[in-house]
Design an enzyme around this catalytic site. Structure first.
Site, PDB file in Angstrom:
ATOM      1  N   HIS A  70       0.832  -1.216   0.000  1.00  0.00           N
ATOM      2  CA  HIS A  70       0.000   0.000   0.000  1.00  0.00           C
ATOM      3  C   HIS A  70       0.863   1.262   0.000  1.00  0.00           C
ATOM      4  O   HIS A  70       1.840   1.334   0.741  1.00  0.00           O
ATOM      5  CB  HIS A  70      -0.922   0.011   1.223  1.00  0.00           C
ATOM      6  CG  HIS A  70      -2.054  -0.960   1.106  1.00  0.00           C
ATOM      7  ND1 HIS A  70      -1.866  -2.323   1.161  1.00  0.00           N
ATOM      8  CD2 HIS A  70      -3.371  -0.765   0.896  1.00  0.00           C
ATOM      9  CE1 HIS A  70      -3.045  -2.916   1.005  1.00  0.00           C
ATOM     10  NE2 HIS A  70      -3.967  -2.000   0.846  1.00  0.00           N
ATOM     11  N   PRO A  71       0.456   2.252  -0.802  1.00  0.00           N
ATOM     12  CA  PRO A  71       1.168   3.535  -0.773  1.00  0.00           C
ATOM     13  C   PRO A  71       0.778   4.300   0.493  1.00  0.00           C
ATOM     14  O   PRO A  71      -0.323   4.119   1.006  1.00  0.00           O
ATOM     15  CB  PRO A  71       0.606   4.256  -2.000  1.00  0.00           C
ATOM     16  CG  PRO A  71      -0.803   3.741  -2.105  1.00  0.00           C
ATOM     17  CD  PRO A  71      -0.740   2.293  -1.670  1.00  0.00           C
ATOM     18  N   SER A  87      -6.469   4.024  -5.677  1.00  0.00           N
ATOM     19  CA  SER A  87      -5.908   4.722  -4.527  1.00  0.00           C
ATOM     20  C   SER A  87      -6.036   6.242  -4.695  1.00  0.00           C
ATOM     21  O   SER A  87      -6.360   6.965  -3.752  1.00  0.00           O
ATOM     22  CB  SER A  87      -4.439   4.322  -4.355  1.00  0.00           C
ATOM     23  OG  SER A  87      -3.895   4.953  -3.234  1.00  0.00           O
ATOM     24  N   ARG A  89      -8.332   7.843  -6.325  1.00  0.00           N
ATOM     25  CA  ARG A  89      -9.729   8.213  -6.097  1.00  0.00           C
ATOM     26  C   ARG A  89     -10.034   8.254  -4.590  1.00  0.00           C
ATOM     27  O   ARG A  89     -10.677   9.163  -4.088  1.00  0.00           O
ATOM     28  CB  ARG A  89     -10.631   7.180  -6.793  1.00  0.00           C
ATOM     29  CG  ARG A  89     -12.105   7.505  -6.775  1.00  0.00           C
ATOM     30  CD  ARG A  89     -12.870   6.490  -7.613  1.00  0.00           C
ATOM     31  NE  ARG A  89     -12.925   5.191  -6.999  1.00  0.00           N
ATOM     32  CZ  ARG A  89     -13.947   4.757  -6.253  1.00  0.00           C
ATOM     33  NH1 ARG A  89     -15.001   5.521  -6.069  1.00  0.00           N
ATOM     34  NH2 ARG A  89     -13.928   3.563  -5.723  1.00  0.00           N
ATOM     35  N   PHE A 122       1.085   2.695   7.446  1.00  0.00           N
ATOM     36  CA  PHE A 122      -0.247   2.893   8.029  1.00  0.00           C
ATOM     37  C   PHE A 122      -1.299   2.752   6.933  1.00  0.00           C
ATOM     38  O   PHE A 122      -1.222   3.426   5.907  1.00  0.00           O
ATOM     39  CB  PHE A 122      -0.321   4.290   8.645  1.00  0.00           C
ATOM     40  CG  PHE A 122      -1.691   4.670   9.138  1.00  0.00           C
ATOM     41  CD1 PHE A 122      -2.205   4.085  10.282  1.00  0.00           C
ATOM     42  CD2 PHE A 122      -2.444   5.607   8.448  1.00  0.00           C
ATOM     43  CE1 PHE A 122      -3.469   4.436  10.735  1.00  0.00           C
ATOM     44  CE2 PHE A 122      -3.714   5.969   8.902  1.00  0.00           C
ATOM     45  CZ  PHE A 122      -4.226   5.382  10.051  1.00  0.00           C
ATOM     46  N   VAL A 123      -2.268   1.866   7.149  1.00  0.00           N
ATOM     47  CA  VAL A 123      -3.326   1.646   6.164  1.00  0.00           C
ATOM     48  C   VAL A 123      -4.686   1.928   6.793  1.00  0.00           C
ATOM     49  O   VAL A 123      -4.979   1.465   7.906  1.00  0.00           O
ATOM     50  CB  VAL A 123      -3.280   0.200   5.611  1.00  0.00           C
ATOM     51  CG1 VAL A 123      -4.485  -0.085   4.718  1.00  0.00           C
ATOM     52  CG2 VAL A 123      -1.987  -0.033   4.821  1.00  0.00           C
ATOM     53  N   LEU A 124      -5.466   2.698   6.075  1.00  0.00           N
ATOM     54  CA  LEU A 124      -6.819   3.043   6.518  1.00  0.00           C
ATOM     55  C   LEU A 124      -7.694   3.228   5.277  1.00  0.00           C
ATOM     56  O   LEU A 124      -7.219   3.781   4.271  1.00  0.00           O
ATOM     57  CB  LEU A 124      -6.745   4.346   7.328  1.00  0.00           C
ATOM     58  CG  LEU A 124      -8.026   5.048   7.735  1.00  0.00           C
ATOM     59  CD1 LEU A 124      -7.877   5.589   9.159  1.00  0.00           C
ATOM     60  CD2 LEU A 124      -8.328   6.208   6.801  1.00  0.00           C
ATOM     61  N   ALA A 126      -9.630   5.068   3.105  1.00  0.00           N
ATOM     62  CA  ALA A 126      -9.705   6.527   3.059  1.00  0.00           C
ATOM     63  C   ALA A 126     -11.009   7.030   2.448  1.00  0.00           C
ATOM     64  O   ALA A 126     -11.381   8.181   2.655  1.00  0.00           O
ATOM     65  CB  ALA A 126      -8.526   7.079   2.257  1.00  0.00           C
TER      66      ALA A 126
HETATM   67  N1  LIG Z   1      -1.954   3.618   3.173  1.00  0.00           N
HETATM   68  C1  LIG Z   1      -3.245   3.427   2.832  1.00  0.00           C
HETATM   69  O1  LIG Z   1      -4.113   3.270   3.655  1.00  0.00           O
HETATM   70  N2  LIG Z   1      -3.516   3.433   1.511  1.00  0.00           N
HETATM   71  C2  LIG Z   1      -4.790   3.298   1.025  1.00  0.00           C
HETATM   72  N3  LIG Z   1      -5.986   3.506   1.729  1.00  0.00           N
HETATM   73  C3  LIG Z   1      -6.952   3.658   0.806  1.00  0.00           C
HETATM   74  O2  LIG Z   1      -8.147   3.884   1.055  1.00  0.00           O
HETATM   75  N4  LIG Z   1      -6.445   3.545  -0.440  1.00  0.00           N
HETATM   76  C4  LIG Z   1      -5.107   3.339  -0.354  1.00  0.00           C
HETATM   77  O3  LIG Z   1      -4.290   3.229  -1.248  1.00  0.00           O
END
Ligand SMILES: NC(=O)N[C@H]1NC(=O)NC1=O
Length: 176
Positions: A70-71, A87, A89, A122-124, A126
Site C-alpha cells: 500500500h502507498p 488509490s 480516487r 499505516f493503512v486506513l 480513506a
Molecule cells: N496507506 C493506505 O491506507 N492506503 C490506502 N488507503 C486507501 O483507502 N487507499 C489506499 O491506497
C-alpha cells in the site's frame, strides 16, 4: 467501468478477471489470480469471501507483505502522481490531494513513525474519511501493541477491498 452482474464475473477468462479484479487488494493481483480458480461465485459477498479467506490464510510475513504494497496516505506517490487509479480516487475523496504543506508534513512524520514501529505502512480505508480523521487514527494506532495493530490494518485492507468490489459490481456498500 460498467456495473456487472455475477454471471458476467463467472464467465470471465483468467486474463479478464485479473484485469478487472487485480487491484481489489492494492497491488496484489496474485490474490485475484488465486480467487479465479474458485469460481463460480454465487454473489458479490461470496466473491469477497474468497479474497478475504486468502488473506486470512497467509502467514504473518505474507499479511505484512500485503500491507507493504500500500502507498502511504498523502505520501510521495500521491505527490508524484504514481498512485493506482483506485488509490488516487480514495485519497482524493478523503481530501488528501489538497492538503497544505504543513498538514502534509505532519502526516509524513506520523507515517514515518508508524512505519518505523511496525515495519509496514499505516493503512486506513480513506474513501469515507477526511484529513482530521486520518491524522487522529494514525496518532491513536501508533501506540498499540503490534499484534493488535496487524489485525486492525488487515481489517482496513478488507474494507478497502469491499468498497472496490462494490464499486466494480455497481452495488451500494450498504446493501451488501
Ligand atoms: N496507506 C493506505 O491506507 N492506503 C490506502 N488507503 C486507501 O483507502 N487507499 C489506499 O491506497
Amino acid at each position: 467501468m460498467q456495473a456487472m452482474d455475477i454471471e458476467k464475473v463467472n464467465s470471465m477468462d483468467f486474463g479478464e478477471f485479473v484485469d478487472v479484479f487485480g487491484n481489489v487488494i492494492e497491488r496484489c493481483p496474485l490474490i485475484a489470480a488465486a480467487v479465479w480458480s474458485q469460481r463460480p461465485f454465487s454473489n458479490l459477498e461470496d466473491l469477497e469471501k474468497h479474497f478475504f479467506a486468502f488473506i486470512d490464510a497467509l502467514p504473518q510475513s505474507g499479511q505484512e507483505g500485503i500491507l507493504r504494497c500500500h502507498p502511504d496516505l498523502a505520501g510521495r506517490e500521491l505527490q508524484r502522481g504514481t498512485l493506482t487509479a483506485e488509490s488516487q480516487r480514495e485519497q482524493r475523496s478523503a481530501g488528501l490531494t489538497s492538503l497544505g504543506a504543513d498538514e502534509r508534513l505532519r502526516l509524513a512524520e506520523l507515517n514515518a513513525q508508524y512505519r518505523a514501529r511496525f515495519g509496514f505502512p499505516f493503512v486506513l480505508a480513506a474513501l469515507l474519511s477526511d484529513p482530521a480523521a486520518v491524522r487522529r487514527e494514525l496518532a491513536r494506532r501508533l501506540h498499540r501493541p503490534p499484534a493488535q495493530e496487524l489485525r486492525t490494518a488487515l481489517g482496513e485492507v478488507k474494507k478497502i477491498g469491499h468498497l472496490r468490489l462494490a464499486d466494480l459490481l455497481g452495488a451500494h456498500s450498504a446493501g451488501l
